[in-house]
Motif scaffolding. Structure first.
Motif, PDB file in Angstrom:
ATOM      1  N   ILE A 173       0.839  -1.200   0.000  1.00 20.54           N
ATOM      2  CA  ILE A 173       0.000   0.000   0.000  1.00 20.54           C
ATOM      3  C   ILE A 173       0.878   1.255   0.000  1.00 20.54           C
ATOM      4  CG2 ILE A 173      -1.984  -1.088   1.141  1.00 20.54           C
ATOM      5  CD1 ILE A 173      -1.145   0.525   3.703  1.00 20.54           C
ATOM      6  N   ASP A 174       2.119   1.119   0.479  1.00 20.56           N
ATOM      7  CA  ASP A 174       2.990   2.299   0.630  1.00 20.56           C
ATOM      8  C   ASP A 174       3.471   2.889  -0.704  1.00 20.56           C
ATOM      9  OD1 ASP A 174       2.693   1.809   3.299  1.00 20.56           O
ATOM     10  OD2 ASP A 174       4.775   1.286   3.702  1.00 20.56           O
TER      11      ASP A 174
ATOM     12  N   LEU B 123       8.343  -0.595  14.736  1.00 14.42           N
ATOM     13  CA  LEU B 123       6.897  -0.404  14.607  1.00 14.42           C
ATOM     14  C   LEU B 123       6.606   1.079  14.772  1.00 14.42           C
ATOM     15  CD1 LEU B 123       4.298  -2.030  14.344  1.00 14.42           C
ATOM     16  CD2 LEU B 123       4.246  -2.214  16.825  1.00 14.42           C
TER      17      LEU B 123
ATOM     18  N   GLU C  30       2.507   8.209   9.180  1.00 14.76           N
ATOM     19  CA  GLU C  30       3.015   7.593  10.429  1.00 14.76           C
ATOM     20  C   GLU C  30       4.536   7.742  10.557  1.00 14.76           C
ATOM     21  OE1 GLU C  30       2.391   3.356  10.351  1.00 14.76           O
ATOM     22  OE2 GLU C  30       3.288   3.176   8.377  1.00 14.76           O
TER      23      GLU C  30
ATOM     24  N   ARG D 170      -5.515  -1.171   4.910  1.00 15.16           N
ATOM     25  CA  ARG D 170      -4.972  -2.353   4.240  1.00 15.16           C
ATOM     26  C   ARG D 170      -5.999  -3.452   4.038  1.00 15.16           C
ATOM     27  NH1 ARG D 170       0.509  -3.755   7.180  1.00 15.16           N
ATOM     28  NH2 ARG D 170      -0.542  -5.728   7.487  1.00 15.16           N
TER      29      ARG D 170
ATOM     30  N   MET E 290      -0.968   5.578   6.967  1.00 13.06           N
ATOM     31  CA  MET E 290       0.185   4.672   6.836  1.00 13.06           C
ATOM     32  C   MET E 290       1.189   5.153   5.787  1.00 13.06           C
ATOM     33  SD  MET E 290      -0.976   0.745   7.332  1.00 13.06           S
ATOM     34  CE  MET E 290      -1.032   0.013   8.971  1.00 13.06           C
ATOM     35  N   GLY E 291       2.342   4.589   5.868  1.00 15.52           N
ATOM     36  CA  GLY E 291       3.441   4.960   4.966  1.00 15.52           C
ATOM     37  C   GLY E 291       4.677   5.036   5.827  1.00 15.52           C
ATOM     38  N   ARG E 292       5.390   3.922   5.868  1.00 17.04           N
ATOM     39  CA  ARG E 292       6.504   3.808   6.806  1.00 17.04           C
ATOM     40  C   ARG E 292       7.625   4.800   6.509  1.00 17.04           C
ATOM     41  NH1 ARG E 292       7.554  -1.464   9.374  1.00 17.04           N
ATOM     42  NH2 ARG E 292       7.035  -2.633   7.501  1.00 17.04           N
TER      43      ARG E 292
END
Ligand code: F6P
Length: 343
Positions: free
Chosen positions: A128-129, A246, A224, A276, A171-173
């Motif tokens: 998804i990122d 995390l 995030e 997700r 989200m999106g590390r």
């Protein structure tokens, strides 16, 4: 070499589009007279020899379903030598002529190493990122953007009614793709991304300016993995098998601080894994299907060590090793477009 049997696995975080890919691989393989073995739970299934046969019955009805019928895990077979050996041994004992690995940077990083050790692998990019190099889009991203955009639309109406600031964590590390796409589509008043560290005073200044022109509500989107100039917010020291900490918690941290500094009531929403889950968008279903079919074609033409990729509107192949290692960070031209609407 005649291809009689291929293996397929899904590794890393799940995302909408995995099932349509598995379905496409199974149908295309059937058309070519090839058997398909599904390997359960990513690389873990190849270590444990945990498999299921895939045929038209087992993939029936999975096109609109999120997740993966094969299961997934963040197993890294290169953490322990004995696991790497088991993967190679089981690849032979299952009599696989080739393996299709569907994953992001971590899963395909393993695929790239195995390929260099002689295992016949083809990769399919998912996350998804959307942060995988050498492809314009990974499947899963479009669905996540749609979910986040809908959330922003919903938050808008309640923010406006209550004259509040809404801080929304997306989200999106390591990359601000989802935040920026959803932020543009959902009319965010400020978007914080990992690629552009910001000062909280700057954010508060923008909000105050908005209020001064009569807008008594604001939507602040925060990735995030966004970085404040004072550093990254992590949930704890826990790391996964690939060494990733995390993330999460940045919105909870900056929300109250924004309220304190601006004096405007603020609420925090963390979208988390909702982004997700569930049905893939039509775009992701089509992309995943095209990727699955192309992956089987690459196997048939012996193009091992390659990954399917989207370039413009074409599905092409690229070396897996070029796609892994360096993440595809946000297109800054796009962020500049988003910035026009800040404040
Ligand atoms: O890589 C996809 C992703 O959804 C990231 O956006 C997020 O940081 C991470 O996975 C969450 O991982 P987990 O599912 O292990 O909590």
């Amino acid at each position: 070499m005649t291809i009689k049997k291929i293996g397929v696995l899904t590794g890393g975080g799940d995302c909408p589009g995995l099932n349509p890919t598995i379905r496409a691989i199974t149908w295309k393989a059937k058309q070519e007279g090839i058997k398909v073995t599904g390997i359960k739970n990513g690389w873990q299934g190849l270590i444990k020899k945990d498999t299921m046969e895939l045929d038209l019955d087992s993939v029936s009805g999975i096109l609109p379903k999120g997740g993966t019928i094969l299961g997934t895990s963040r197993t890294n077979p290169y953490k322990q030598k004995k696991d790497t050996e088991k993967v190679k041994h089981n690849f032979s004992s299952l009599k696989l002529d080739a393996l299709i690995a569907i994953g992001g940077d971590d899963t395909l990083g393993v695929a790239s190493k195995l390929s260099k050790e002689g295992i016949k692998v083809v990769g399919v990019p998912k996350t998804i990122d959307n942060d995988l190099s050498c492809t314009d889009f990974t499947f899963g991203f479009d669905t996540a953007v749609n979910i986040a955009t809908e959330a922003l639309d919903r938050l808008h109406t309640t923010a406006e009614s209550h004259h509040r600031i809404m801080v929304v964590e997306i989200m999106g590390r390591h990359a601000g793709w989802i935040a920026t796409y959803a932020g543009i589509a959902g009319g965010a008043d400020m978007i914080l991304v990992p690629e552009v560290p910001v000062d909280l005073d700057e954010v508060c200044g923008i909000i105050k300016k908005r209020h001064a022109r009569g807008k008594h509500f604001s939507i602040v989107v925060v990735s995030e993995g966004a970085k404040l100039r004072k550093g990254l917010v992590v949930k704890g020291a826990k790391k996964d098998a690939f060494g990733h900490v995390l993330l999460g918690g940045i919105a909870q941290q900056i929300g109250p601080e924004i309220e304190k500094r601006t004096g405007f009531e603020t609420r925090v929403t963390v979208l988390g894994h909702i982004q997700r889950g569930g049905a893939p968008s039509a775009f992701d279903r089509v992309l995943a299907t095209r990727y699955g079919v192309k992956a089987v074609e690459l196997v048939l033409s012996g193009k091992f060590g390659t990954m399917v990729a989207l370039k413009g509107n074409d599905i092409v192949s690229v070396p897996i090793e070029d796609a892994v290692g360096t993440l595809k960070t946000l297109d800054m031209d796009l962020y500049e477009i988003a910035r026009i609407f800040f404040g």
